[in-house]
Design an enzyme around this catalytic site. Structure first.
Site, mmCIF file in Angstrom:
data_model
loop_
_atom_site.group_PDB
_atom_site.id
_atom_site.type_symbol
_atom_site.label_atom_id
_atom_site.label_comp_id
_atom_site.label_asym_id
_atom_site.label_seq_id
_atom_site.Cartn_x
_atom_site.Cartn_y
_atom_site.Cartn_z
ATOM 1 C CB CYS A 1 -16.232 -5.745 -0.969
ATOM 2 S SG CYS A 1 -15.208 -4.697 -2.035
ATOM 3 N NE ARG B 1 -14.048 -6.218 6.983
ATOM 4 C CZ ARG B 1 -13.477 -5.519 6.010
ATOM 5 N NH1 ARG B 1 -12.768 -6.146 5.080
ATOM 6 N NH2 ARG B 1 -13.629 -4.206 5.952
#
Length: 281
Positions: A235, A177
């Protein structure tokens, strides 16, 4: 209060006089389900109160991201309903890697409640060691906590961008990611330019417990953190990054900033740049 509490110490505290027992929050949650409330009803630490990530530990998703900070008044109401009281320790646990429990730890600290810890080893360690479980759902006496926001530093998008340039901004997501190879939930793939990848899963050892402070300190040093350097974390939505802040505190770097909106907030604005690949960019 240290950020972590062992299963043995929690069991001892719960066996003590009623007035001295900590408030225990069961914050089990999974992105893909099943709902943590179902697991809670099947069994939990005796006396634990189920506390939902989506409805208690975060506000409504929207412009602020998928898990923005809750409204202080709403958080105070919900924490009081869970029995959280001034001066009484709180222990949070999940049943995975401790990251959701770390969100509860961070949020309570942000709210001004300093006596809070994460159960080391999570619910798996509690049951594996034969500690008691219960299916009874407690109805705690209402607490009296007063939420005072600001107990932990929060970064906005501009501050996160500046920290990535002038300090150290850690991206807690898994490398695919971070690199932009995949993005299953947010509008765009990639990472904040200059941010360093620091997957949160590396904070936990093979036994499911948090790594020793010296191991964590070595990890952050390898990621480029220098003594006294400003550091922050983000995040996908501000949850797993909370575990980076906790790990930094264990490693001797307290007071790290949290970009609460994280990538779910950053990626909503097409004018904000996105870097790809495994290098900070």
């Amino acid at each position: 209060m240290r950020p972590l509490i062992s299963t043995t110490d929690l069991a001892t505290a719960l066996a003590g006089p009623a007035g001295d027992r900590p408030v225990v929050l069961d914050v089990r949650w999974r992105l893909a389900g099943p709902p943590g409330a179902e697991s809670y009803r099947e069994g939990h630490v005796p006396g634990a109160v189920f506390t939902d990530l989506d409805s208690v530990l975060a506000g409504e998703p929207g412009e602020g991201g998928r898990h923005p900070l809750p409204d202080p008044a709403d958080l105070q109401r919900d924490l009081r309903a869970a029995g959280v009281r001034e001066g009484v320790p709180v222990v949070a646990y999940d049943d995975a890697d401790g990251s959701v429990a770390a969100r509860a730890w961070w949020l309570l600290r942000w709210a001004g409640h300093t006596e809070v810890a994460v159960l080391d080893g999570s619910y798996a360690a509690w049951t594996a060691e034969g500690h008691p479980v219960s299916t009874d759902e407690p109805r705690p006496e209402p607490g009296d906590i007063t939420v005072h926001p600001g107990g932990m530093p929060v970064l906005d998008a501009d501050e996160a961008a500046a920290l990535a340039r002038d300090g150290l901004l850690l991206d807690a997501r898994a490398t695919p990611r971070y690199a932009g190879e995949t993005e299953p939930v947010d509008p765009r793939a990639g990472h904040i330019p200059g941010a360093v990848n620091a997957p949160f899963a590396a904070h936990i050892g093979a036994d499911g417990r948090w790594r020793a402070p010296e191991e964590l300190a070595a990890r952050f040093a390898n990621l480029g953190l220098r003594p006294g350097e400003p550091v922050g974390a983000y995040c996908g939505s501000g949850v797993t990054a909370s575990s980076v802040v906790l790990a930094l505190e264990l490693a001797g770097h307290p007071g790290a900033g949290l970009y609460a909106g994280s990538w779910s907030h950053w990626s909503r604005d097409p004018n904000r740049p996105a870097a790809t690949g495994t290098l900070p960019g």
